[in-house]
Design a protein around this motif. Structure first.
Motif, PDB file in Angstrom:
ATOM      1  N   UNK A  33       0.833  -1.206   0.000  1.00 17.15           N
ATOM      2  CA  UNK A  33       0.000   0.000   0.000  1.00 17.15           C
ATOM      3  C   UNK A  33       0.872   1.261   0.000  1.00 17.15           C
ATOM      4  N   UNK A  34       1.906   1.271   0.819  1.00 19.09           N
ATOM      5  CA  UNK A  34       2.812   2.417   0.874  1.00 19.09           C
ATOM      6  C   UNK A  34       3.492   2.629  -0.474  1.00 19.09           C
TER       7      UNK A  34
ATOM      8  N   UNK B 185       4.638   7.924  -4.980  1.00 14.93           N
ATOM      9  CA  UNK B 185       5.326   7.875  -6.277  1.00 14.93           C
ATOM     10  C   UNK B 185       6.842   7.963  -6.132  1.00 14.93           C
ATOM     11  N   UNK B 186       7.311   8.481  -5.012  1.00 18.07           N
ATOM     12  CA  UNK B 186       8.758   8.557  -4.797  1.00 18.07           C
ATOM     13  C   UNK B 186       9.396   7.171  -4.701  1.00 18.07           C
ATOM     14  N   UNK B 187       8.584   6.171  -4.398  1.00 14.60           N
ATOM     15  CA  UNK B 187       9.092   4.804  -4.276  1.00 14.60           C
ATOM     16  C   UNK B 187       8.955   4.015  -5.577  1.00 14.60           C
TER      17      UNK B 187
ATOM     18  N   UNK C 138      10.571   3.187  -8.069  1.00 18.80           N
ATOM     19  CA  UNK C 138      11.913   3.021  -8.627  1.00 18.80           C
ATOM     20  C   UNK C 138      12.208   1.524  -8.732  1.00 18.80           C
ATOM     21  N   UNK C 139      13.218   1.143  -9.519  1.00 22.45           N
ATOM     22  CA  UNK C 139      13.526  -0.295  -9.692  1.00 22.45           C
ATOM     23  C   UNK C 139      13.721  -1.048  -8.374  1.00 22.45           C
ATOM     24  N   UNK C 140      14.458  -0.456  -7.426  1.00 25.69           N
ATOM     25  CA  UNK C 140      14.733  -1.151  -6.179  1.00 25.69           C
ATOM     26  C   UNK C 140      13.444  -1.448  -5.416  1.00 25.69           C
ATOM     27  N   UNK C 141      12.545  -0.481  -5.353  1.00 24.20           N
ATOM     28  CA  UNK C 141      11.311  -0.681  -4.595  1.00 24.20           C
ATOM     29  C   UNK C 141      10.278  -1.492  -5.368  1.00 24.20           C
TER      30      UNK C 141
END
Length: 319
Positions: A51-52, A57-59, A61-64
């Motif tokens: 959910x987070x 949108x800051x998360x 990214x490929x890692x997340x």
């Protein structure tokens, strides 16, 4: 008559025995309570992580994306086995249909394979991020990492098809009691009528390959990461080690638990209950700990958690 028809003719159901040493009602209630709490916590923390990720949108990214995929995997992996275990502990319903048992076996093997591939993919992501930081945005785009995640899921479910197919070639004419809390491949295979030695070795070789090839790549990647980290400044070095440390904890947790299961089955004199508990914890412990590790050790996730829950007024804005 075909082998498949013979199989359904001889055995229509398997009986899940559970823990031989914990058959009294008090022990079953204790096991039920423990695994129910663990399962609900797995659902809560992993769904919260998803959910987070979706809300912030800051998360994106490929890692997340990899972290989110691992959270989804943890939910599906535990759901494949834990609810049936809970039913086993709370009731006398031990019978599992033949097809259902093999389906659970296939999904367990497939999901375990996916986890190995995702952990290897995480190591690849960190290797590119630290060894080639200037090229990382062009190499590890969201679209590319999504393709690699899809390949990991598809490949993970293709891997056990041969082993399960080989097991289905045998007739199952009895006994039909599985000394386990779920339909584990080894526990099911030994019930087959026929010489299973070759099939057992083939399945073992495939399982070890799926386990050790990603592990060898992870070790190789982190060896190169360490060499790259030693060349950068002390401030950047601490940040790199912090990020990699989180991934290494998750990776170590999975492979140590898996190694513990493998070793427990091969140490003479190990009690059946210990072996079963080791296999059961493989379904519960990593899915339980992975989101906790990421939430406690990753600053971006902690900050996103606070921002997200402030928006929906769960956390007071003054905190």
């Amino acid at each position: 008559m075909s082998v498949a028809n013979q199989t359904t003719l001889f055995v229509k159901d398997f009986i899940i025995v559970g823990f031989p040493g914990f058959q009294d009602q008090e022990s079953k209630k204790t096991l039920f309570t423990f695994f129910l709490i663990a399962y609900l916590f797995i659902l809560l923390v992993n769904l919260m992580l998803i959910f987070i990720f979706a809300a912030d949108r800051n998360l994106h990214t490929p890692m997340y994306l990899l972290v989110c995929s691992l959270a989804i995997l943890d939910i599906v992996l535990s759901t494949n086995t834990v609810p049936r275990m809970l039913a086993l502990f709370i009731s006398d319903s031990r019978s599992t249909p033949f097809v259902t048992c093999f389906t659970q076996t296939y999904f367990f093997l497939g999901l375990s394979s996916v986890e190995c591939f995702l952990l290897g993919l995480m190591a690849y992501d960190r290797h590119i991020a630290i060894s080639k930081p200037l090229h990382y945005p062009s190499i590890m785009t969201n679209s590319r990492i999504l393709k690699l995640i899809i390949y990991s899921w598809v490949g993970g479910f293709l891997c056990p098809a041969i082993a399960v197919g080989l097991a289905l070639r045998f007739p199952f004419c009895g006994p039909n009691k599985i000394t386990q809390c779920f339909c584990d491949y080894s526990s099911v295979l030994i019930l087959a009528c026929g010489d299973i030695m070759l099939t057992s070795y083939v399945a073992l070789a495939m399982g070890l390959s799926i386990l050790f090839i990603p592990l060898i790549y992870i070790i190789f990647s982190y060896a190169k990461i360490i060499m790259s980290v030693l060349k950068i400044s002390s401030a950047g070095r601490m940040k790199a080690f912090s990020t990699c440390g989180t991934h290494l904890l998750v990776i170590s947790l999975y492979f140590f638990v898996t190694a513990g299961v493998f070793i427990s089955y091969r140490i003479p004199g190990t009690s059946v209950d210990v072996r079963i508990m080791a296999a059961v914890l493989q379904n519960v412990f990593p899915p339980l700990m992975n989101p906790i590790i990421y939430c406690l050790r990753t600053k971006e996730i902690r900050e996103s958690f606070v921002r997200t829950f402030r928006k929906i007024r769960i956390i007071p804005s003054r905190l």
